[in-house]
Design an enzyme around this catalytic site. Structure first.
Site, PDB file in Angstrom:
ATOM      1  N   SER A   1      61.096 -17.472  64.127  1.00 27.75           N
ATOM      2  CA  SER A   1      62.420 -17.383  65.845  1.00 27.75           C
ATOM      3  C   SER A   1      62.978 -15.724  64.746  1.00 27.75           C
ATOM      4  O   SER A   1      64.045 -14.909  65.328  1.00 27.75           O
ATOM      5  CB  SER A   1      63.703 -18.026  65.947  1.00 27.75           C
ATOM      6  OG  SER A   1      64.596 -18.193  64.795  1.00 27.75           O
TER       7      SER A   1
ATOM      8  N   THR B   1      68.620 -26.062  63.466  1.00 29.63           N
ATOM      9  CA  THR B   1      69.353 -24.325  62.888  1.00 29.63           C
ATOM     10  C   THR B   1      70.271 -24.524  61.957  1.00 29.63           C
ATOM     11  O   THR B   1      69.571 -23.015  61.136  1.00 29.63           O
ATOM     12  CB  THR B   1      69.799 -23.621  64.475  1.00 29.63           C
ATOM     13  OG1 THR B   1      69.581 -23.893  66.092  1.00 29.63           O
ATOM     14  CG2 THR B   1      70.809 -22.836  64.426  1.00 29.63           C
TER      15      THR B   1
ATOM     16  N   LEU C   1      77.147 -17.393  60.711  1.00 29.11           N
ATOM     17  CA  LEU C   1      78.008 -17.597  62.410  1.00 29.11           C
ATOM     18  C   LEU C   1      79.295 -16.483  62.312  1.00 29.11           C
ATOM     19  O   LEU C   1      79.720 -17.122  62.665  1.00 29.11           O
ATOM     20  CB  LEU C   1      78.365 -18.944  62.705  1.00 29.11           C
ATOM     21  CG  LEU C   1      76.834 -19.550  62.892  1.00 29.11           C
ATOM     22  CD1 LEU C   1      77.115 -21.307  63.219  1.00 29.11           C
ATOM     23  CD2 LEU C   1      75.988 -19.141  64.237  1.00 29.11           C
TER      24      LEU C   1
ATOM     25  N   ARG D   1      80.204  -9.448  63.223  1.00 30.44           N
ATOM     26  CA  ARG D   1      80.049  -8.763  62.066  1.00 30.44           C
ATOM     27  C   ARG D   1      78.789  -7.070  62.936  1.00 30.44           C
ATOM     28  O   ARG D   1      78.588  -7.108  63.558  1.00 30.44           O
ATOM     29  CB  ARG D   1      78.927  -8.734  61.235  1.00 30.44           C
ATOM     30  CG  ARG D   1      79.021 -10.294  60.034  1.00 30.44           C
ATOM     31  CD  ARG D   1      77.987 -10.609  59.346  1.00 30.44           C
ATOM     32  NE  ARG D   1      76.707 -10.822  59.689  1.00 30.44           N
ATOM     33  CZ  ARG D   1      76.262 -11.465  60.195  1.00 30.44           C
ATOM     34  NH1 ARG D   1      77.691 -12.745  59.948  1.00 30.44           N
ATOM     35  NH2 ARG D   1      75.292 -12.203  60.809  1.00 30.44           N
TER      36      ARG D   1
ATOM     37  N   ASP E   1      68.178 -22.127  59.473  1.00 29.65           N
ATOM     38  CA  ASP E   1      68.140 -20.723  59.023  1.00 29.65           C
ATOM     39  C   ASP E   1      69.932 -20.092  58.653  1.00 29.65           C
ATOM     40  O   ASP E   1      69.715 -19.289  57.883  1.00 29.65           O
ATOM     41  CB  ASP E   1      69.279 -20.105  60.660  1.00 29.65           C
ATOM     42  CG  ASP E   1      67.482 -19.937  61.532  1.00 29.65           C
ATOM     43  OD1 ASP E   1      66.483 -20.337  61.149  1.00 29.65           O
ATOM     44  OD2 ASP E   1      68.319 -20.258  62.649  1.00 29.65           O
TER      45      ASP E   1
ATOM     46  N   GLY F   1      69.770 -24.938  68.735  1.00 33.86           N
ATOM     47  CA  GLY F   1      68.332 -24.170  68.940  1.00 33.86           C
ATOM     48  C   GLY F   1      68.189 -24.611  70.089  1.00 33.86           C
ATOM     49  O   GLY F   1      69.124 -25.730  70.742  1.00 33.86           O
TER      50      GLY F   1
ATOM     51  N   GLU G   1     101.666  -4.903  82.181  1.00 37.74           N
ATOM     52  CA  GLU G   1     102.953  -4.143  82.494  1.00 37.74           C
ATOM     53  C   GLU G   1     103.771  -3.570  81.531  1.00 37.74           C
ATOM     54  O   GLU G   1     103.959  -3.127  81.894  1.00 37.74           O
ATOM     55  CB  GLU G   1     102.771  -4.809  84.350  1.00 37.74           C
ATOM     56  CG  GLU G   1     102.016  -5.374  84.919  1.00 37.74           C
ATOM     57  CD  GLU G   1     101.212  -6.692  84.297  1.00 37.74           C
ATOM     58  OE1 GLU G   1     100.980  -6.882  83.751  1.00 37.74           O
ATOM     59  OE2 GLU G   1     100.706  -7.259  85.518  1.00 37.74           O
TER      60      GLU G   1
ATOM     61  N   HIS H   1     103.782  -8.668  78.284  1.00 39.43           N
ATOM     62  CA  HIS H   1     101.738  -8.520  79.258  1.00 39.43           C
ATOM     63  C   HIS H   1     102.128  -6.853  79.530  1.00 39.43           C
ATOM     64  O   HIS H   1     102.545  -6.244  79.502  1.00 39.43           O
ATOM     65  CB  HIS H   1     102.419  -9.368  80.458  1.00 39.43           C
ATOM     66  CG  HIS H   1     102.280 -10.781  80.792  1.00 39.43           C
ATOM     67  ND1 HIS H   1     102.752 -11.482  81.403  1.00 39.43           N
ATOM     68  CD2 HIS H   1     102.352 -11.572  79.484  1.00 39.43           C
ATOM     69  CE1 HIS H   1     102.133 -12.697  80.824  1.00 39.43           C
ATOM     70  NE2 HIS H   1     101.709 -12.754  80.317  1.00 39.43           N
TER      71      HIS H   1
END
Ligand SMILES: NC(=O)c1ccc[n+]([C@@H]2O[C@H](COP(=O)([O-])OP(=O)(O)OC[C@H]3O[C@@H](n4cnc5c(N)ncnc54)[C@H](OP(=O)(O)O)[C@@H]3O)[C@@H](O)[C@H]2O)c1
Length: 378
Positions: free
Chosen positions: A164, A192, A200, A203, A196, A296, A46, A44
């Site tokens: 789009s 979608t 996904l 980048r 398209d 979409g 700390e 962690h």
């Protein structure tokens, strides 16, 4: 605390299912050691800061940390113990532990040990840093489902001919890449993927391309029936793709996907649509703590109608279509009165080039029973 936030963000998207946390030690007004939680299973923040100091802190040293120190022994030991053993006399904390079982316990443990605790410093920023973790820890591992849409001023995400690209400008699109890097998964609908053929991935200039889990909702496996398979099923990250379907999709197509190395979550359903509640549960089982829902319109509206969206990212471009046949970002609810509107809370705004991001938690109106509806309509 601002510096501790910068440190925490160095592990942006790398700590799931854990939170991002930054810490630093100050002696005589100078930062003498820094640390952040790098990933699940690693020390962690700390402890990293205390180790980086490499000696006992001076008596007047202060530890700054963005999240309440843990008081229970996990794999890496309780941070409250480490702080006490190091002899730190003052701790300044950002956010309180969002887990209701632990909230504030760390403060009690430290105070009992004679440590001065100041909490709530930049708490809004520190809480916002871990919006995915905060949700999943409060809901027994369920994912934060966050819908993103890029829309015109009149709420359209595509023209009547389904154009789009691009509604928002490069700065807003770069911002999306950052959120893609944060969320453990991205989800889209079959429409979608067919329109398209998206990649996904995240980048970001100067960083290697990053691929989260890529989820495709496709109840009938329409995306597999096409001549040219979508890149999501054939590219180098195809083992990071999950297709959510139903038994109506056809076993042959399921086999084809599995042969390609794509995962298939087949969910029993009386219709061609998988249950979104079951999807949420499955994500929890698979330890996927966040879903960035990129559309979409049909899929996102379905999630909204079923009250399965927890968070909204809306990018608005200074552009109007003013065409009834343009594709609306959200539809399918019957909103007679403003009291029935879905609202946002803990809203944050950001100006991105000429565009505008508004994001926040979704607050659904109370469900009314029939009698109440009649009463209110009178
Ligand atoms: N501006 C933006 O932010 C943005 C973002 C994304 C997409 N877009 C645009 O939006 C358009 C596509 O949107 P769309 O509304 O046509 O399609 P979509 O929402 O991407 O996909 C809808 C399809 O997904 C499948 N589906 C939906 N719910 C499901 C469930 N519960 N279980 C299994 N499958 C489910 C259904 O396939 P079946 O009908 O086969 O059952 C449905 O037809 C494209 O033009 C794209 O460019 C814009």
């Amino acid at each position: 605390m601002r510096r501790a936030l910068v440190l925490a963000r160095k592990a942006w998207g790398q700590t799931h299912p854990n939170p991002m946390v930054g810490a630093l030690i100050v002696e005589d007004g100078e930062i003498v050691a820094e640390g952040f939680h790098a990933s699940d299973g690693m020390p962690h923040a700390e402890r990293v800061a205390l180790n980086a100091l490499g000696r006992k802190p001076k008596p007047g040293a202060t530890l700054y940390v963005t999240l309440e120190p843990c008081s229970t022994h996990g794999r890496t030991g309780a941070c409250c113990d480490a702080i006490r053993e190091a002899g730190i006399a003052r701790v300044v904390v950002g956010a309180t532990d969002p887990n209701p079982v632990h909230a504030g316990r760390g403060f009690g443990v430290l105070r009992e040990a004679g440590v001065e605790v100041i909490s709530g410093v930049l708490d809004g920023e520190c809480e916002d840093l871990n919006l995915i973790f905060n949700h999943s820890i409060r809901t027994d591992g369920e994912p934060l489902i966050a819908a993103k849409s890029a829309m015109t001023l009149d709420g359209k995400i595509a023209t009547r001919s389904m154009e789009s690209k691009w509604i928002t400008g490069p700065v807003a699109r770069e911002n999306v890449m950052r959120w893609r890097r944060l969320f453990p998964s991205i989800a889209v609908g079959a429409g979608t993927v067919i329109a398209d053929n998206p990649r996904l991935t995240s980048r970001i200039e100067g960083e290697p391309e990053w691929c989260p889990w890529r989820v495709v909702f496709d109840g009938l496996l329409r995306t597999v029936m096409t001549q040219n398979m979508p890149s999501l099923y054939t590219d180098e990250f195809r083992d990071r793709t999950i297709v959510v379907t139903t038994q109506h999709g056809g076993l042959g197509y399921v086999r084809k996907l599995r042969d390609l190395g794509v995962r298939v979550w087949c969910m029993d359903s009386p219709t061609q649509r998988s249950s979104l509640g079951m999807f949420r549960k499955r994500c929890a089982e698979e330890k996927i703590t966040g879903v960035y829902l990129e559309g979409g319109a049909q899929l996102v509206s379905e999630f909204l109608q079923e009250r399965q969206i927890d968070y909204l990212f809306t990018y608005t471009a200074p552009m109007l279509l003013a065409d009834d046949k343009g594709r609306s970002a959200y539809s399918g609810l019957r909103t007679e009165h403003l009291t029935q509107a879905v609202r946002m809370a803990d809203v944050r705004h950001e100006s991105l080039g000429g565009d505008f991001l508004m994001r926040g938690r979704v607050v659904y109106p109370e469900k009314l029973n029939v009698d109440e509806t009649v009463f209110r309509l009178r």
